[in-house]
Design an enzyme around this catalytic site. Structure first.
Site, short mmCIF file in Angstrom:
data_model
loop_
_atom_site.label_atom_id
_atom_site.label_comp_id
_atom_site.label_asym_id
_atom_site.label_seq_id
_atom_site.Cartn_x
_atom_site.Cartn_y
_atom_site.Cartn_z
N TYR A 1 -2.36 -1.61 10.89
CA TYR A 1 -2.59 -2.09 9.52
C TYR A 1 -1.42 -1.68 8.62
O TYR A 1 -0.83 -2.51 7.92
CB TYR A 1 -3.90 -1.53 8.96
CG TYR A 1 -3.93 -1.52 7.45
CD1 TYR A 1 -4.11 -2.70 6.75
CD2 TYR A 1 -3.72 -0.34 6.73
CE1 TYR A 1 -4.08 -2.71 5.36
CE2 TYR A 1 -3.69 -0.34 5.35
CZ TYR A 1 -3.87 -1.52 4.67
OH TYR A 1 -3.83 -1.53 3.30
N LYS B 1 1.89 -3.90 6.55
CA LYS B 1 2.36 -3.83 5.16
C LYS B 1 3.88 -3.60 5.13
O LYS B 1 4.60 -4.21 4.33
CB LYS B 1 1.63 -2.73 4.39
CG LYS B 1 0.14 -2.99 4.21
CD LYS B 1 -0.13 -4.24 3.39
CE LYS B 1 -1.60 -4.58 3.26
NZ LYS B 1 -1.83 -5.92 2.67
N SER C 1 0.83 -1.20 0.00
CA SER C 1 0.00 0.00 0.00
C SER C 1 0.86 1.25 0.00
O SER C 1 1.96 1.27 0.57
CB SER C 1 -0.87 -0.01 1.26
OG SER C 1 -1.47 1.24 1.46
#
Ligand code: UD1
Length: 339
Positions: free
Chosen positions: A150, A154, A125
């Site tokens: 979150y 990544k 992302s």
């Protein structure tokens, strides 16, 4: 050539399965259905005329994952979408995010090594860049401290992949998505968030449909032309096609190094108000919205420099904002009408 698509019933996963099948790949989907539905498999089959193989289990389960690879020794690669992705939820439940997003990746990598599956494409992302110092942002921009668990999963996942590639024959491509929106032109697959949407486009389409009363625009006091934050929105079908390009690059032995990273964006930034206006123009509907305070953790503006992806992957996002919002609306209506 057979590809495992984890999270293949999810939003980006399902669109990618369609593009892979249409390019002649055989697909096996693994999904725990935590945040998606089995019917997506049938809808993929309606689009492509081929039903992908499907297994429902949780990739954090070591025994089940090993058993899967034991039974599928003909895989040429894995595209790993399966993950939790709600930013706020990750702040409330960090362990859930670290465990799910990282255990599943490690189980996959372990088994890929054991069973000699050589290639993995990983869903990363643009969140890894935080608020970039320079715009547009290229792949060499520094990684900033993650704003949420979150986002941190990544970053850590990219590091786990880099360390693994370093000592195994594995090849990996991380694709850093900007803001995927829109849906397949058939209206048969699209974004279907559980409960109240966190993301902008589903909130707009659900408000237009009458499911939500009013869209809240989180802040108009940013240092941007109209005061609302700017993002690089990219049509999910363009995004899906980039995965096919990445897989072809891997299986065609065209990678320049064993771990490559690509930005997936259009290179254009649009503000929240511009997206709302584009939606209103494309649909002829009015979106009921009001400006409220900023949302915690939101960055001001980001858009991609897609030059490296364009040149190296031979891929370019071609669908414009009007097509993105129109297809999102087509999907919302189609889905609601089938309920
Ligand atoms: C976020 C995450 C990203 C993640 C993506 C998908 C960050 C910085 N980014 O992207 O990593 O991959 O979600 O889950 O956390 N907005 C409103 N009203 C709404 C919803 C959104 O005004 O009801 C605005 C936001 O303030 C933002 C823009 O719309 O400016 C886009 O928001 P959103 O769709 O949630 O995506 P990001 O926050 O950019």
């Amino acid at each position: 050539m057979k590809i495992l698509v984890t999270g293949g019933t999810g939003y980006i996963g399902s669109h990618t399965v369609v593009e892979l099948q249409q390019e002649g790949f055989e697909v096996v989907v693994v999904d725990a259905l935590f945040n998606s539905r089995r019917e997506v498999i049938d809808n993929i089959a309606k689009i492509t005329g081929q039903k992908p193989e499907f297994e429902q289990f949780d990739l954090t389960d070591q025994a089940k994952t090993a058993d899967f690879f034991q039974r599928h020794q003909d895989l040429v690669g894995v595209i790993h979408f399966a993950a939790h992705k709600a930013v706020n939820d990750s702040v409330q439940h960090p362990i859930k995010y670290y465990r799910n997003n990282l255990d599943s990746l490690m189980n996959l990598l372990d088994n890929m090594e054991t069973f000699g599956v050589p290639n993995i494409v990983f869903s990363s992302s643009c969140t890894v860049y935080g608020q970039a110092d320079q715009l547009p942002v290229s792949e060499s921009a520094p990684i900033k401290k993650a704003e949420s668990p979150y986002g941190n999963t990544k970053q850590i996942a990219e590091e786990i992949i880099a360390d693994t590639v370093h000592v195994t024959p594995l090849h990996a491509i991380a694709l850093r998505y900007f803001n995927p929106i829109g849906a397949h032109e058939s209206g048969l697959i699209g974004e279907l968030p559980n409960g109240v949407p966190d993301n902008l486009l589903p909130y707009i389409t659900q408000t237009a449909y009458g499911i939500r009363e009013q869209l809240k625009v989180f802040g108009n006091d940013y240092n941007t032309p109209d005061g609302t934050p700017i993002r690089d929105y990219i049509h999910v079908v363009d995004l899906a096609k980039a995965h096919v390009a990445a897989v072809k690059r891997m299986v065609g032995n065209q990678m320049k190094k064993p771990f490559e990273v690509f930005n997936l964006g259009t290179g254009n930034g649009y503000s929240v108000l511009e997206v709302i206006k584009a939606f209103e123009k494309a649909t002829g509907l009015k979106v009921n919205y009001k400006i409220v305070g900023r949302r915690e953790g939101d960055i001001e503006q980001i858009w991609a420099d897609p030059t490296f992806s364009n040149e190296e992957l031979g891929w370019k996002a071609v669908r414009n904002l009007d097509e993105m919002v129109a297809s999102a609306w087509h999907w919302e209506q189609h889905y609601r009408n089938t309920l």
